[in-house]
Write an enzyme that holds these catalytic residues in place. Structure first.
Site, mmCIF file in Angstrom:
data_model
loop_
_atom_site.group_PDB
_atom_site.id
_atom_site.type_symbol
_atom_site.label_atom_id
_atom_site.label_comp_id
_atom_site.label_asym_id
_atom_site.label_seq_id
_atom_site.Cartn_x
_atom_site.Cartn_y
_atom_site.Cartn_z
ATOM 1 N N HIS A 217 0.800 -1.236 0.000
ATOM 2 C CA HIS A 217 0.000 0.000 0.000
ATOM 3 C C HIS A 217 0.831 1.283 0.000
ATOM 4 O O HIS A 217 0.282 2.379 -0.018
ATOM 5 C CB HIS A 217 -0.940 0.030 1.206
ATOM 6 C CG HIS A 217 -0.216 0.325 2.492
ATOM 7 N ND1 HIS A 217 0.485 -0.624 3.177
ATOM 8 C CD2 HIS A 217 -0.085 1.463 3.195
ATOM 9 C CE1 HIS A 217 1.021 -0.079 4.245
ATOM 10 N NE2 HIS A 217 0.716 1.195 4.290
HETATM 11 C C1 UD1 Z 1 -1.893 5.145 6.402
HETATM 12 C C2 UD1 Z 1 -0.605 5.617 7.037
HETATM 13 C C3 UD1 Z 1 0.466 4.549 6.875
HETATM 14 C C4 UD1 Z 1 -0.006 3.204 7.368
HETATM 15 C C5 UD1 Z 1 -1.315 2.861 6.674
HETATM 16 C C6 UD1 Z 1 -1.854 1.532 7.167
HETATM 17 C C7 UD1 Z 1 -0.190 8.043 7.033
HETATM 18 C C8 UD1 Z 1 0.569 9.109 6.377
HETATM 19 N N1 UD1 Z 1 -0.104 6.839 6.428
HETATM 20 O O1 UD1 Z 1 -1.669 5.075 5.007
HETATM 21 O O2 UD1 Z 1 1.591 4.931 7.622
HETATM 22 O O3 UD1 Z 1 0.963 2.220 7.074
HETATM 23 O O4 UD1 Z 1 -2.262 3.898 6.935
HETATM 24 O O5 UD1 Z 1 -3.030 1.164 6.524
HETATM 25 O O6 UD1 Z 1 -0.804 8.258 8.054
HETATM 26 N N2 UD1 Z 1 -9.173 4.776 2.609
HETATM 27 C C9 UD1 Z 1 -10.397 4.155 2.512
HETATM 28 N N3 UD1 Z 1 -10.930 3.627 3.651
HETATM 29 C C10 UD1 Z 1 -10.282 3.676 4.847
HETATM 30 C C11 UD1 Z 1 -9.033 4.334 4.906
HETATM 31 C C12 UD1 Z 1 -8.485 4.859 3.783
HETATM 32 O O7 UD1 Z 1 -11.016 4.092 1.452
HETATM 33 O O8 UD1 Z 1 -10.819 3.199 5.852
HETATM 34 C C13 UD1 Z 1 -8.595 5.379 1.392
HETATM 35 C C14 UD1 Z 1 -8.481 6.890 1.545
HETATM 36 O O9 UD1 Z 1 -9.600 7.526 1.053
HETATM 37 C C15 UD1 Z 1 -7.250 7.224 0.730
HETATM 38 C C16 UD1 Z 1 -6.422 5.958 0.817
HETATM 39 O O10 UD1 Z 1 -7.274 4.906 1.223
HETATM 40 O O11 UD1 Z 1 -7.571 7.464 -0.601
HETATM 41 C C17 UD1 Z 1 -5.266 6.126 1.735
HETATM 42 O O12 UD1 Z 1 -5.663 6.372 3.100
HETATM 43 P P1 UD1 Z 1 -4.751 7.234 4.088
HETATM 44 O O13 UD1 Z 1 -5.266 7.174 5.461
HETATM 45 O O14 UD1 Z 1 -4.550 8.557 3.478
HETATM 46 O O15 UD1 Z 1 -3.330 6.583 4.028
HETATM 47 P P2 UD1 Z 1 -2.874 5.061 3.991
HETATM 48 O O16 UD1 Z 1 -2.303 4.790 2.640
HETATM 49 O O17 UD1 Z 1 -3.942 4.149 4.513
#
Ligand code: UD1
Length: 374
Positions: A217
């Protein structure tokens, strides 16, 4: 003493759970109502909000419902961090805790530690001192900033102590306690051993069949069409040798769809939604090999003695390479594939469990906090 612990994203829940249980255990040994006992509240920032990224973890870990839910959700880093800061300040002004506990390196970690420090509230950072030395990773910035402003720095491995020393953090703030995530792994392993996940129709894998587990991811691996295409091509090739189980993170799922790659998945590359904590431990423990870019899975596989190939150029968790069963493959998928093939052909690394990864880290943390002059 009043403490607020912060959770935000998936890898936070299993780190706060053992701290919560250690506080409960400590309270049971105190006379109720006397100043010694600890009031512990949990604040969920809502950085991860999907049921499969969040709610299922609370249920499985038997964590109480959070006292506060900030509903931060997605957005740019600035939007996400900014929303959390604004909402968390209101919580702190209402609760006036003596201490805020933050874990790991996600945006919620820096947002909440910064908010607390500005209000003169002490901060404990659990999993302090880890460094990838790659400042293009958002997590590296979160780690450095959080450590700089924390009052208690709880460290999981020797490299953490060395890094903090080099950065000029006073020795008396730094405590080598082991790893709360391993506390949870040790606690829930017996339940994972009863998991039926491998027999589910979508996998249908026998114990002696062997399979490869994949999680991916990181923006550097999944946000670029060329990279993601190469990754899927490599996984398709490996899937000709062994079934590959790939629970897909929402970020990766969005990109597979966006880049038109969802149609190029071979039959033995088993793509699934994110998997709950207990079943995921079962998948980790029974895997012949893991390919990942996660931080925590490098450590969980080391503790379980499972071969792990990390598809990153750096790791902030060097003990998993030096002592454990982890290999750092860099960002060249060809190299990762060749390490994976040699592991499948029987070349295995014998690992050891790192020092203090004994399931007692949370109890050490609570003891230190209780004995401090908070
Ligand atoms: C985040 C953390 C990362 C961790 C990871 C574990 C930061 C900078 N990054 O990254 O360190 O390893 O979580 O999973 O804090 N999304 C969904 N549903 C959810 C959560 C996220 O659809 O429940 C989507 C968001 O809309 C976004 C993408 O996934 O487009 C990324 O989510 P985000 O929380 O920004 O960062 P992660 O890549 O999950």
């Amino acid at each position: 003493m009043k403490i607020i612990s912060v959770v935000g994203a998936r890898p936070n829940f299993m780190k706060v759970a053992p701290i919560h249980f250690a506080i409960e255990k400590f309270n049971q040994l105190q006379t109720p109502g006397l100043p010694n006992s600890i009031t512990h509240k949990i604040c969920h920032t809502g950085q991860h909000y999907d049921e499969k990224m969040s709610k299922v973890f609370f249920e499985e870990l038997k964590l109480p419902k959070p006292d506060y839910y900030l509903g931060a959700g997605s957005g740019s880093h600035a939007e996400q961090t900014g929303k959390i800061i604004i909402e968390f300040e209101k919580v702190l002004l209402t609760e006036k805790p003596d201490l805020v506990i933050v874990v790991g390196d996600v945006n919620s970690t820096i947002a909440c530690s910064l908010t607390a420090v500005k209000l003169g509230i002490k901060v404990a950072h659990v999993e302090a001192g880890l460094r990838s030395f790659d400042r293009t990773m958002p997590e590296e910035i979160n780690r450095i900033l959080t450590d700089t402003i924390s009052d208690f720095l709880f460290v999981t491995e020797q490299s953490g102590i060395d890094n903090l020393k080099r950065e000029g953090i006073a020795d008396e703030k730094v405590y080598f306690v082991g790893h709360v995530m391993i506390d949870s792994l040790a606690r829930y392993l017996p339940l994972a051993e009863k998991s039926e996940i491998l027999r589910q129709a979508q996998f249908n894998i026998n114990h002696d069949e062997g399979y490869i587990l994949v999680t991916m991811h990181r923006p550097s691996n999944v946000d670029y069409p060329k990279k993601l295409k190469e990754l899927i091509a490599m996984l398709n090739r490996l899937a000709e040798k062994k079934k590959v189980i790939f629970p897909v993170h929402p970020r990766t799922k969005k990109n597979l769809d966006r880049f038109g790659l969802s149609g190029s998945i071979s039959k033995n590359l088993l793509i699934t939604d994110p998997i709950g904590y207990i079943d995921f431990i079962a998948l980790t423990k029974n895997a012949e090999l893991i390919l990942t870019d996660s931080g925590g899975i490098q450590e969980e596989s080391t503790w379980l003695g499972i071969q792990c190939v990390t598809l990153r150029t750096t790791t902030e968790r060097p003990v998993t390479i030096e002592t454990g069963t982890n290999y750092l493959a860099g960002d060249d998928f060809k190299k990762a594939e060749s390490i994976a093939l040699s592991i499948l052909n029987g070349k295995r690394k014998e690992g050891k469990i790192p020092v203090l990864w004994d399931g007692q880290a949370a109890e050490r943390i609570v003891k230190i906090l209780v004995n401090s002059k908070l």
